[in-house]
Design an enzyme around this catalytic site. Structure first.
Site, short mmCIF file in Angstrom:
data_model
loop_
_atom_site.label_atom_id
_atom_site.label_comp_id
_atom_site.label_asym_id
_atom_site.label_seq_id
_atom_site.Cartn_x
_atom_site.Cartn_y
_atom_site.Cartn_z
N ILE A 4 9.62 -17.96 -36.46
CA ILE A 4 10.68 -18.16 -35.60
C ILE A 4 12.24 -17.57 -36.29
O ILE A 4 12.02 -18.06 -37.76
CB ILE A 4 10.70 -19.24 -34.20
CG1 ILE A 4 10.77 -20.43 -35.47
CG2 ILE A 4 9.63 -19.74 -33.97
CD1 ILE A 4 11.57 -21.93 -34.66
N ASP A 5 12.74 -16.81 -35.37
CA ASP A 5 13.49 -16.36 -36.02
C ASP A 5 14.60 -17.11 -36.63
O ASP A 5 15.19 -18.85 -35.80
CB ASP A 5 14.18 -15.76 -35.04
CG ASP A 5 13.79 -13.62 -34.89
OD1 ASP A 5 13.25 -13.58 -35.92
OD2 ASP A 5 14.38 -13.92 -33.56
#
Length: 344
Positions: free
Chosen positions: A156-157
């Site tokens: 995920i970012d």
């Protein structure tokens, strides 16, 4: 010679870190055991990794799970899903505290804090989740003596918080990677979005691809002429005056899928600078309300997105596991702030 059709998806948000290969065996191919056949055709793949992929049913021949003893025949169609081979060879272990809500001999869950980059890359070679994992798992074979990417099958970012599942063995990597590839992993996110969606529940369908103007930004192409098929299911959990708390469940895992889909709906994520959520979109941008929103941005100086829960089949026990996580402090503070504003 074999004919190849290889597909890869190297995204940043919700990245499914696998390689997908389709090989049609040449008409003149002599009988050869499948692992030996593939060793000569797939780069950076060991015999052990191939055998574990066969055990996890990540390799299929003519639409059926392969057996280790199977000998390929002319015109066989072989499809393979493998965890992507490590691209970096010198990742330094770092003693960085991790929040690990669950761990066993085969996998672990990490509740990633906002601001932590998942994987080393340009301008972020240290301080990443992978650096921390190499330290935490440095005696395990999947870390390749401290090098490579230990067990990462999705990510995920940097500014998205929440749960990630990490594999601790080659077999677990292959088994989990196939679930991501099949879209059978259950993933629930919480997002604070601008505005109030017209319907309490809904489904957003629209191909997602990189913007022709800015490759860092993903754009929804509803006609499906460009990009990749993407489906997001949403449910409004709480409505405030100018924003809403929304639950999003991913059916696919495309780059910035939730962020791009919610913007496409007209409800970009609160404080998401990339997708226009870092300015006042609903409500008059002046007076005390403007000051209130500016203070809310300071509380949440990132996109308001949290990977709340993960559900998957355990690679060894074959039991379905469901894990949930609490919202991080900045997200809780943001909710409290909007609740107080609504009560005024």
């Amino acid at each position: 010679m074999a004919e190849y059709l290889e597909e890869e998806d190297h995204s940043e948000e919700n990245d499914e870190l696998y390689e997908h290969h389709r090989i049609v065996v040449d008409k003149g191919q002599a009988l050869l055991r499948v692992d030996k056949f593939l060793m000569d055709r797939l780069p950076n793949v060991t015999r052990n990794k191939l055998q574990e992929a066969i055990r996890s049913e990540s390799i299929q021949i003519n639409g059926k799970p392969a057996k280790v003893s199977y000998k390929v025949k002319p015109q066989d169609v072989i499809t393979i899903v493998l965890p992507e081979a490590p691209r970096e060879t010198d990742i330094l272990p770092e003693d960085i505290p991790l929040v690990i809500p669950y761990e066993d001999d085969d996998l672990l869950l990490v509740n990633k804090q906002p601001g932590m980059v998942v994987h080393p890359a340009y301008n972020n070679w240290t301080g990443t989740l992978v650096n921390a994992l190499v330290y935490h798992l440095q005696n395990l074979p999947t870390t390749r003596n401290g090098a490579g990417r230990p067990g990462l099958v999705h990510r995920i970012d940097k500014d998205t918080s929440g749960l990630l599942v990490i594999a601790k063995t080659e077999y677990s990597m292959a088994f989990l990677a196939k679930q991501f590839f099949d879209h059978s992993i259950e993933r629930t996110y919480y997002a604070m979005v601008w505005g109030v969606p017209a319907n309490d529940t809904g489904t957003i369908v629209g191909h997602i691809g990189r913007s022709v103007k800015d490759r860092k930004v993903m754009t929804v192409y509803p006609a499906g002429d460009y990009g990749k098929h993407a489906v997001t299911h949403y449910k409004v959990l709480r409505r405030f005056k100018y924003v809403s708390l929304v639950q999003c469940n991913l059916e696919t895992g495309r780059t910035h899928q939730i962020r791009a889909h919610m913007k496409y709906m007209g409800h970009p994520l609160f404080s998401d600078a990339t997708y226009g959520g870092d300015r006042i979109i609903y409500g008059a941008p002046n007076g005390t309300y403007k000051s209130f929103v500016e203070n809310a941005f300071k509380l949440m100086p990132r996109q308001a997105l949290h990977a709340k829960s993960l559900g998957f089949i355990h690679p060894v026990t074959k039991e379905f596991m469901q894990h949930d996580s609490e919202l991080p402090d900045d997200f809780k503070a943001l909710l409290d702030k909007w609740a107080l504003y609504e009560d005024q």
